[in-house]
Design an enzyme around this catalytic site. Structure first.
Site, PDB file in Angstrom:
ATOM      1  N   ARG A 133       0.794  -1.220   0.000  1.00  0.00           N
ATOM      2  CA  ARG A 133       0.000   0.000   0.000  1.00  0.00           C
ATOM      3  C   ARG A 133       0.829   1.273   0.000  1.00  0.00           C
ATOM      4  NH1 ARG A 133      -2.929  -3.612   1.635  1.00  0.00           N
ATOM      5  NH2 ARG A 133      -1.052  -4.174   2.716  1.00  0.00           N
ATOM      6  N   THR A 134       1.788   1.340   0.902  1.00  0.00           N
ATOM      7  CA  THR A 134       2.474   2.630   1.055  1.00  0.00           C
ATOM      8  C   THR A 134       3.212   2.988  -0.226  1.00  0.00           C
ATOM      9  OG1 THR A 134       2.658   2.191   3.401  1.00  0.00           O
ATOM     10  CG2 THR A 134       4.049   3.936   2.527  1.00  0.00           C
ATOM     11  N   LYS A 166      25.500  -3.750  -1.978  1.00  0.00           N
ATOM     12  CA  LYS A 166      26.959  -3.638  -2.181  1.00  0.00           C
ATOM     13  C   LYS A 166      27.615  -2.890  -1.025  1.00  0.00           C
ATOM     14  CE  LYS A 166      26.291  -3.045  -7.161  1.00  0.00           C
ATOM     15  NZ  LYS A 166      26.417  -2.017  -8.220  1.00  0.00           N
ATOM     16  N   ARG A 200      11.330   3.968   3.053  1.00  0.00           N
ATOM     17  CA  ARG A 200      10.982   3.004   4.113  1.00  0.00           C
ATOM     18  C   ARG A 200      12.235   2.226   4.455  1.00  0.00           C
ATOM     19  NH1 ARG A 200       5.879  -0.934   4.444  1.00  0.00           N
ATOM     20  NH2 ARG A 200       5.012   1.067   5.062  1.00  0.00           N
ATOM     21  N   HIS A 246       5.381   6.269  11.384  1.00  0.00           N
ATOM     22  CA  HIS A 246       4.860   6.090  10.026  1.00  0.00           C
ATOM     23  C   HIS A 246       3.901   7.255   9.747  1.00  0.00           C
ATOM     24  CE1 HIS A 246       3.533   4.382   6.391  1.00  0.00           C
ATOM     25  NE2 HIS A 246       3.287   3.141   6.763  1.00  0.00           N
TER      26      HIS A 246
HETATM   27  C1  NCD Z   1       1.817  -0.799   8.186  1.00  0.00           C
HETATM   28  C2  NCD Z   1       3.325  -0.631   8.269  1.00  0.00           C
HETATM   29  O1  NCD Z   1       4.037  -0.870   7.297  1.00  0.00           O
HETATM   30  O2  NCD Z   1       3.745  -0.223   9.341  1.00  0.00           O
HETATM   31  N1  NCD Z   1       1.356  -0.997   6.882  1.00  0.00           N
HETATM   32  C3  NCD Z   1       1.141   0.086   6.080  1.00  0.00           C
HETATM   33  O3  NCD Z   1       1.996   0.912   5.872  1.00  0.00           O
HETATM   34  N2  NCD Z   1      -0.096   0.237   5.589  1.00  0.00           N
HETATM   35  C4  NCD Z   1       1.300  -1.799   9.135  1.00  0.00           C
HETATM   36  C5  NCD Z   1       1.864  -3.185   9.104  1.00  0.00           C
HETATM   37  O4  NCD Z   1       2.797  -3.498   8.374  1.00  0.00           O
HETATM   38  O5  NCD Z   1       1.342  -3.992   9.868  1.00  0.00           O
END
Ligand code: NCD
Length: 309
Positions: free
Chosen positions: A52-53, A81, A102, A130
């Site tokens: 999703r993100t 590397k 991320r 997040h």
């Molecule tokens: C969350 C995350 O990555 O922290 N997911 C997301 O970004 N929608 C929650 C999760 O991974 O459980």
């Protein structure tokens, strides 16, 4: 001045509210935004899995008329590397106007922000924060409940490692008359950097419980989370804790008719699929809200304006 989004507190309440309003306007009038980022590029630097993100960031930039580039795992980038995050962003900053990152290590996007020539958006750093999921969650709550104040919010599951929970509590604590109900096993309680530094310090009312049934009737929103398997040190603990809270139709019957059920997704089995058709379940809508609010955020960080009506 270059703005980054590393924690929800990097945006004031006024800025946060404005982003949510822009996101609502984007939802209502998408054509006004279809070319605001023409010629701009977003890079997604994802060192940890995501559906999703990452895709919602990409969809957001494409909806604005911009383009996207990036990598979706550490293995497919030069980190395999031995390249540092600092060097990677210095280079990616030459190719893109904004970077969503991320990383499994807490603080990596903060380090990146010290070296990047373009804005860094923290798209999740380990068990820490997040902030763009939080913007998504705030837009969901404001759209579905009509307000971000005077709410009792239940958060259930892995409150220790759940970065979405940490960021949501941090952001909501700035609104008036918010109360939290923290539902988790003893071992997965909220860490001190949120409990002490946010809740206790700001005198925000909260209660902690191990029994979801007891608290469901008083909630305006229930935020379910997955037990974060990848952050456990041993598999036995994960297996022991993973099914402690499962929301099913019987339990949901104890909640009020107006309570919304949220989840950042991915779901494992903490929400039974029978709940999906309940009108109170908004977690798939929530994923859609995430695109609008990321569009608003990209525009804000790049100083882009909507086209006149
Ligand atoms: C969350 C995350 O990555 O922290 N997911 C997301 O970004 N929608 C929650 C999760 O991974 O459980």
């Amino acid at each position: 001045m270059l703005r980054h989004l590393l924690s929800p507190l990097d945006l004031s309440v006024t800025e946060t509210d404005r982003l949510i309003s822009v996101a609502q306007d984007i939802q209502a009038n998408p054509q006004r935004y279809a070319h605001v980022a023409d010629g701009k590029k977003l890079a997604t630097c994802f060192y940890e899995p995501s559906t999703r993100t990452r895709l919602s960031f990409e969809a957001a930039m494409l909806n604005l008329g911009g383009s996207v580039l990036g990598f979706s795992s550490a293995q497919s980038s030069s980190v395999s590397k031995g390249e540092s995050v600092a060097d990677t962003v210095r280079v990616v900053g030459c190719y893109a106007d904004v970077i969503a990152m991320r990383h499994p290590k807490e603080g990596a996007p903060m380090v990146a922000s010290l070296y990047s020539p373009v804005p860094i958006i923290n798209a999740g750093d380990g068990g820490h924060q997040h902030p763009t999921q939080t913007l998504t969650d705030l837009l969901t709550i404001r759209s579905e409940k009509g307000r971000l104040q005077d709410l009792t919010i239940g958060l259930c599951g892995d409150l220790k490692f759940g970065r979405t929970v940490h960021s949501l509590i941090t952001a909501l604590s700035r609104y008036p008359d918010i109360k939290f109900v923290l539902i988790s096993p003893e071992e997965l309680r909220l860490p001190d950097f949120v409990r002490e530094d946010v809740l206790v310090k700001n005198h925000i009312p909260f209660e902690e419980t191990g029994r979801i049934e007891d608290v469901l009737p008083q909630l305006d929103a229930l935020y379910m989370t997955r037990v974060q398997r990848e952050r456990f040190f041993n598999e036995e603990d994960y297996i022991r804790l993973k099914d402690r809270f499962i929301l099913n139709a019987d339990k949901l019957a104890l909640a009020g008719p107006e309570m919304i059920v949220m989840h950042p997704l991915p779901r494992v089995n903490e929400i039974a699929t029978e709940v999906d058709d309940d009108p109170r379940a908004v977690y798939f809508k929530q994923a859609q809200y995430g695109v609008y609010v990321r569009m608003a955020l990209i525009m804000y960080l790049l100083g882009l304006e909507a086209q006149p009506c």
